[in-house]
Write a protein that holds these residues in place. Sequence first.
Motif, PDB file in Angstrom:
ATOM      1  N   HIS A  95       0.838  -1.205   0.000  1.00 34.05           N
ATOM      2  CA  HIS A  95       0.000   0.000   0.000  1.00 34.05           C
ATOM      3  C   HIS A  95       0.873   1.256   0.000  1.00 34.05           C
ATOM      4  O   HIS A  95       0.608   2.207  -0.742  1.00 34.05           O
ATOM      5  CB  HIS A  95      -0.954  -0.002   1.198  1.00 34.05           C
ATOM      6  N   ILE A  99       0.988   4.392  -2.741  1.00 35.31           N
ATOM      7  CA  ILE A  99       0.848   5.809  -2.395  1.00 35.31           C
ATOM      8  C   ILE A  99       2.057   6.599  -2.891  1.00 35.31           C
ATOM      9  O   ILE A  99       1.910   7.675  -3.486  1.00 35.31           O
ATOM     10  CB  ILE A  99       0.653   5.981  -0.876  1.00 35.31           C
ATOM     11  N   HIS A 102       2.089   6.885  -6.653  1.00 32.64           N
ATOM     12  CA  HIS A 102       1.051   7.849  -7.044  1.00 32.64           C
ATOM     13  C   HIS A 102       1.559   9.280  -6.813  1.00 32.64           C
ATOM     14  O   HIS A 102       1.383  10.151  -7.668  1.00 32.64           O
ATOM     15  CB  HIS A 102      -0.239   7.590  -6.272  1.00 32.64           C
ATOM     16  N   ASN A 103       2.180   9.515  -5.661  1.00 27.58           N
ATOM     17  CA  ASN A 103       2.698  10.856  -5.358  1.00 27.58           C
ATOM     18  C   ASN A 103       3.773  11.284  -6.346  1.00 27.58           C
ATOM     19  O   ASN A 103       3.809  12.443  -6.773  1.00 27.58           O
ATOM     20  CB  ASN A 103       3.229  10.916  -3.930  1.00 27.58           C
ATOM     21  N   THR A 106       1.898  12.071  -9.643  1.00 22.38           N
ATOM     22  CA  THR A 106       1.112  13.306  -9.626  1.00 22.38           C
ATOM     23  C   THR A 106       2.009  14.534  -9.565  1.00 22.38           C
ATOM     24  O   THR A 106       1.646  15.585 -10.095  1.00 22.38           O
ATOM     25  CB  THR A 106       0.088  13.330  -8.471  1.00 22.38           C
ATOM     26  N   TYR A 125      -1.867   2.539  -9.781  1.00 27.42           N
ATOM     27  CA  TYR A 125      -3.200   2.044 -10.104  1.00 27.42           C
ATOM     28  C   TYR A 125      -3.243   0.511 -10.008  1.00 27.42           C
ATOM     29  O   TYR A 125      -4.160  -0.060  -9.405  1.00 27.42           O
ATOM     30  CB  TYR A 125      -3.621   2.504 -11.507  1.00 27.42           C
ATOM     31  N   PHE A 128      -3.102  -0.564  -6.366  1.00 26.29           N
ATOM     32  CA  PHE A 128      -4.361  -0.288  -5.681  1.00 26.29           C
ATOM     33  C   PHE A 128      -5.457  -1.264  -6.117  1.00 26.29           C
ATOM     34  O   PHE A 128      -6.249  -1.715  -5.297  1.00 26.29           O
ATOM     35  CB  PHE A 128      -4.803   1.156  -5.910  1.00 26.29           C
ATOM     36  N   SER A 133      -7.883  -1.281  -3.066  1.00 22.25           N
ATOM     37  CA  SER A 133      -7.910   0.049  -2.457  1.00 22.25           C
ATOM     38  C   SER A 133      -8.782   1.010  -3.261  1.00 22.25           C
ATOM     39  O   SER A 133      -8.704   1.043  -4.492  1.00 22.25           O
ATOM     40  CB  SER A 133      -6.485   0.617  -2.380  1.00 22.25           C
ATOM     41  N   ASN A 135      -8.202   3.936  -3.613  1.00 25.71           N
ATOM     42  CA  ASN A 135      -7.274   4.879  -4.247  1.00 25.71           C
ATOM     43  C   ASN A 135      -7.108   4.592  -5.730  1.00 25.71           C
ATOM     44  O   ASN A 135      -6.636   5.455  -6.480  1.00 25.71           O
ATOM     45  CB  ASN A 135      -5.899   4.848  -3.569  1.00 25.71           C
ATOM     46  N   THR A 138      -8.657   7.207  -7.951  1.00 26.33           N
ATOM     47  CA  THR A 138      -7.915   8.459  -8.092  1.00 26.33           C
ATOM     48  C   THR A 138      -6.812   8.308  -9.132  1.00 26.33           C
ATOM     49  O   THR A 138      -6.641   9.172 -10.001  1.00 26.33           O
ATOM     50  CB  THR A 138      -7.322   8.897  -6.737  1.00 26.33           C
ATOM     51  N   SER A 139      -6.064   7.214  -9.057  1.00 23.86           N
ATOM     52  CA  SER A 139      -5.012   6.978 -10.052  1.00 23.86           C
ATOM     53  C   SER A 139      -5.619   6.854 -11.448  1.00 23.86           C
ATOM     54  O   SER A 139      -5.074   7.392 -12.419  1.00 23.86           O
ATOM     55  CB  SER A 139      -4.216   5.714  -9.706  1.00 23.86           C
TER      56      SER A 139
END
Length: 169
Positions: A95, A99, A102-103, A106, A125, A128, A133, A135, A138-139
């Motif tokens: 997890h 994250i 993804h950070n 982004t 993605y 997740f 998840s 999340n 969002t991805s």
Amino acid sequence: LEQSLKIQQEIGDRQGEGTTLNNLATTAHAKGDYDTSLRYLEQSLKIQQEIGDRKGESVTLGNIASIHKANGQFQKALDFFMKDLEICQSIGDIHGMGITLHNIGTMSFEQEAYEAAIAPILQAYQIFEQIGSPNAATSESYLGAIIEKIGEARFQEILQEMQQNNSNT
């Protein structure tokens, strides 16, 4: 939090102290006080490294990266995100890996480096989705936004290049 920190210091709860410093940093960050936030995070990181709290260290590195990102220091942020990712991989924190990837993605997206954002956001993605998840949505939305920016054809070309590179390694 300050009272909690004082008590943890008095009783020698180093892990609690590190966590509370991280929470104080989050509060300062939310207020836009990046210098105070960074000071708390550096104290937290030192404690977590001393006691061997790798998960806490990972979270703190990610938070430090976010401060540098907010300050527009993108290379510094990337360096801290990469250290965070390395720890997540070493301790098997799937997890956390999602994250952090993804950070990273982004951050590239926000700098309009859309093509560079694809690989980390896609990896996030996939992670997740694998772990169920929320999340992932969002991805997925970031990937959709990238397609809007660069076009479906270019997006597919990049995916094919990524697949070729993966099959060559």
